[in-house]
Design a protein around this motif. Sequence first.
Motif, PDB file in Angstrom:
ATOM      1  N   ALA A  10       0.818  -1.200   0.000  1.00 59.40           N
ATOM      2  CA  ALA A  10       0.000   0.000   0.000  1.00 59.40           C
ATOM      3  C   ALA A  10       0.860   1.262   0.000  1.00 59.40           C
ATOM      4  N   HIS A  11       2.100   1.145   0.440  1.00 62.43           N
ATOM      5  CA  HIS A  11       2.976   2.297   0.542  1.00 62.43           C
ATOM      6  C   HIS A  11       4.278   2.017  -0.187  1.00 62.43           C
ATOM      7  N   LEU A  12       4.907   3.090  -0.610  1.00 60.92           N
ATOM      8  CA  LEU A  12       6.223   2.957  -1.226  1.00 60.92           C
ATOM      9  C   LEU A  12       7.249   2.552  -0.184  1.00 60.92           C
ATOM     10  N   PRO A  13       8.304   1.858  -0.580  1.00 66.59           N
ATOM     11  CA  PRO A  13       9.385   1.596   0.371  1.00 66.59           C
ATOM     12  C   PRO A  13       9.963   2.927   0.852  1.00 66.59           C
ATOM     13  N   PRO A  14      10.553   2.954   2.033  1.00 67.97           N
ATOM     14  CA  PRO A  14      11.058   4.220   2.586  1.00 67.97           C
ATOM     15  C   PRO A  14      11.985   4.976   1.637  1.00 67.97           C
ATOM     16  N   TYR A  18      11.100   8.696   0.265  1.00 72.56           N
ATOM     17  CA  TYR A  18      12.012   9.811   0.525  1.00 72.56           C
ATOM     18  C   TYR A  18      12.424  10.489  -0.777  1.00 72.56           C
ATOM     19  N   LEU A  19      12.726   9.701  -1.803  1.00 78.91           N
ATOM     20  CA  LEU A  19      13.124  10.280  -3.085  1.00 78.91           C
ATOM     21  C   LEU A  19      11.987  11.088  -3.715  1.00 78.91           C
ATOM     22  N   ALA A  20      10.759  10.630  -3.557  1.00 75.93           N
ATOM     23  CA  ALA A  20       9.613  11.383  -4.070  1.00 75.93           C
ATOM     24  C   ALA A  20       9.484  12.707  -3.330  1.00 75.93           C
ATOM     25  N   TYR A  21       9.644  12.667  -2.010  1.00 76.41           N
ATOM     26  CA  TYR A  21       9.570  13.869  -1.181  1.00 76.41           C
ATOM     27  C   TYR A  21      10.707  14.830  -1.533  1.00 76.41           C
ATOM     28  N   LEU A  22      11.904  14.328  -1.616  1.00 77.26           N
ATOM     29  CA  LEU A  22      13.066  15.150  -1.930  1.00 77.26           C
ATOM     30  C   LEU A  22      12.957  15.742  -3.334  1.00 77.26           C
ATOM     31  N   ALA A  46       3.727  10.850   4.359  1.00 79.10           N
ATOM     32  CA  ALA A  46       3.811   9.488   3.808  1.00 79.10           C
ATOM     33  C   ALA A  46       5.194   8.893   4.062  1.00 79.10           C
ATOM     34  N   TRP A  47       6.238   9.710   3.898  1.00 82.83           N
ATOM     35  CA  TRP A  47       7.601   9.230   4.133  1.00 82.83           C
ATOM     36  C   TRP A  47       7.798   8.856   5.600  1.00 82.83           C
ATOM     37  N   ARG A  48       7.332   9.717   6.503  1.00 81.62           N
ATOM     38  CA  ARG A  48       7.479   9.401   7.927  1.00 81.62           C
ATOM     39  C   ARG A  48       6.690   8.167   8.316  1.00 81.62           C
ATOM     40  N   LYS A  49       5.535   7.966   7.676  1.00 79.38           N
ATOM     41  CA  LYS A  49       4.704   6.804   7.983  1.00 79.38           C
ATOM     42  C   LYS A  49       5.393   5.493   7.583  1.00 79.38           C
ATOM     43  N   VAL A  50       6.012   5.470   6.401  1.00 77.33           N
ATOM     44  CA  VAL A  50       6.661   4.222   5.966  1.00 77.33           C
ATOM     45  C   VAL A  50       8.000   3.997   6.652  1.00 77.33           C
ATOM     46  N   ARG A  51       8.578   5.030   7.243  1.00 76.75           N
ATOM     47  CA  ARG A  51       9.842   4.871   7.973  1.00 76.75           C
ATOM     48  C   ARG A  51       9.663   4.102   9.270  1.00 76.75           C
ATOM     49  N   ARG A  52       8.488   4.169   9.854  1.00 73.87           N
ATOM     50  CA  ARG A  52       8.256   3.528  11.159  1.00 73.87           C
ATOM     51  C   ARG A  52       8.352   2.041  11.104  1.00 73.87           C
TER      52      ARG A  52
END
Length: 52
Positions: A10-14, A18-22, A46-52
Motif C-alpha cells: 500500500a505504501h512505497l518503500p522508505p 524519501y526520493l519522491a519527497y526530496l 507518507a515518508w514518515r509513515k513508511v519509515r516507522r
Amino acid sequence: MTTSTRQRTAHLPPDHAYLAYLGHTLACDACRTGAQCATAVRLGRAWRKVRR
C-alpha cells in the motif's frame, strides 16, 4: 502451469518515498521559497509513515 501473484504494498518503500519527497521539494517553487505546500506536507507524512 504455475502462476505467481505479486503482492502490492500500500505504501512505497522508505527509500522511494524519501526520493519522491526530496524530488518534489527540489522542483517545487513554493517549497524552495519556504512557502506552505500541501503536496510537500502530504509526501512528508507518507515518508514518515513508511519509515516507522
